[in-house]
Write an enzyme that holds these catalytic residues in place. Sequence first.
Site, short mmCIF file in Angstrom:
data_model
loop_
_atom_site.label_atom_id
_atom_site.label_comp_id
_atom_site.label_asym_id
_atom_site.label_seq_id
_atom_site.Cartn_x
_atom_site.Cartn_y
_atom_site.Cartn_z
N CYS A 21 0.73 -1.28 -0.06
CA CYS A 21 -0.02 0.08 0.05
C CYS A 21 0.83 1.26 0.12
O CYS A 21 1.41 1.56 -0.85
CB CYS A 21 -1.11 0.10 1.16
SG CYS A 21 -2.45 0.92 0.60
N HIS B 165 -3.56 -4.93 1.56
CA HIS B 165 -2.87 -4.91 2.89
C HIS B 165 -2.88 -6.70 3.27
O HIS B 165 -3.78 -7.26 3.89
CB HIS B 165 -3.68 -4.44 4.07
CG HIS B 165 -3.42 -3.00 4.17
ND1 HIS B 165 -2.65 -2.35 4.67
CD2 HIS B 165 -3.91 -2.04 3.11
CE1 HIS B 165 -2.72 -1.05 4.41
NE2 HIS B 165 -3.53 -0.54 3.84
N GLU C 271 -1.47 -8.17 5.32
CA GLU C 271 -1.20 -8.50 6.81
C GLU C 271 -2.48 -8.49 7.37
O GLU C 271 -2.51 -8.51 8.55
CB GLU C 271 -0.22 -7.55 7.40
CG GLU C 271 -0.44 -6.09 7.64
CD GLU C 271 -0.71 -5.26 6.41
OE1 GLU C 271 -0.80 -5.68 5.10
OE2 GLU C 271 -1.19 -3.96 6.60
N1 GLN Z 1 -3.49 6.60 0.80
C1 GLN Z 1 -1.99 6.18 1.50
C2 GLN Z 1 -1.14 7.18 0.99
O1 GLN Z 1 -1.33 7.70 -0.22
C3 GLN Z 1 -1.89 4.78 1.54
C4 GLN Z 1 -2.99 4.12 2.29
C5 GLN Z 1 -2.45 2.88 2.84
O2 GLN Z 1 -1.26 2.35 2.94
N2 GLN Z 1 -3.41 1.99 3.38
O3 GLN Z 1 -0.03 7.03 1.38
#
Ligand code: GLN
Length: 196
Positions: free
Chosen positions: A81, A166, A168
């Site tokens: 992410c 995610h 995890e």
């Molecule tokens: N929207 C977040 C970002 O741009 C990432 C979101 C996440 O890691 N769950 O950094």
Amino acid sequence: MADLKVGVLALQGDFAAHTDILRRLGAEPREVRTPADMDRLDALVIPGGESTTIGKMIESAGLETALRAHFEQGRPILGTCAGLIVTDADHLGFIDATAKRNAFGRQLQSFEADLEVEGAGDEPLRAVFIRAPWVERHGAGVEVLASYKGHPVAIREGNVLACAFHPELTDDPRFHAIFMAMATAARERAGEEAKA
Ligand code: GLN
């Protein structure tokens, strides 16, 4: 390999869930906050959170040089992410791809989906997306392991694995298992080079 040392960048975000899964898979996880914590790691996870904050904290913790050394030594890195964003070509440049932040838009801030993931077997993998990016562009050397609605959401190039979701946050350890296999292979290679 039971004693793989896998660092989890613990500056911000949801690092604790990663250490739990890694431990379940037989690794020795280590929270990373300082350059000294990077010492002799076999692999490193850059978790989700807020990519701008994580980027700033890497700088203020003086971690960038150690992260680059880890990457250049061919030690595997998993970015999830926000971690995908931090590793992309516009940030640390560890993977020849560019992520689009919050790509799924306001309607789809958080959702779950079943994904077919290359290397994770036939059963679909339940993936949790939270204000997730997707991969907007990637080079020819980047392998797309999973897509959602036509957008790549899991990619790999060499020793770098990254995903928009995610892995995890579910009970299914298969995505981390792909990463552990990369870490095992990298350590075997390093061992052979040391012998040669
Ligand atoms: N929207 C977040 C970002 O741009 C990432 C979101 C996440 O890691 N769950 O950094």
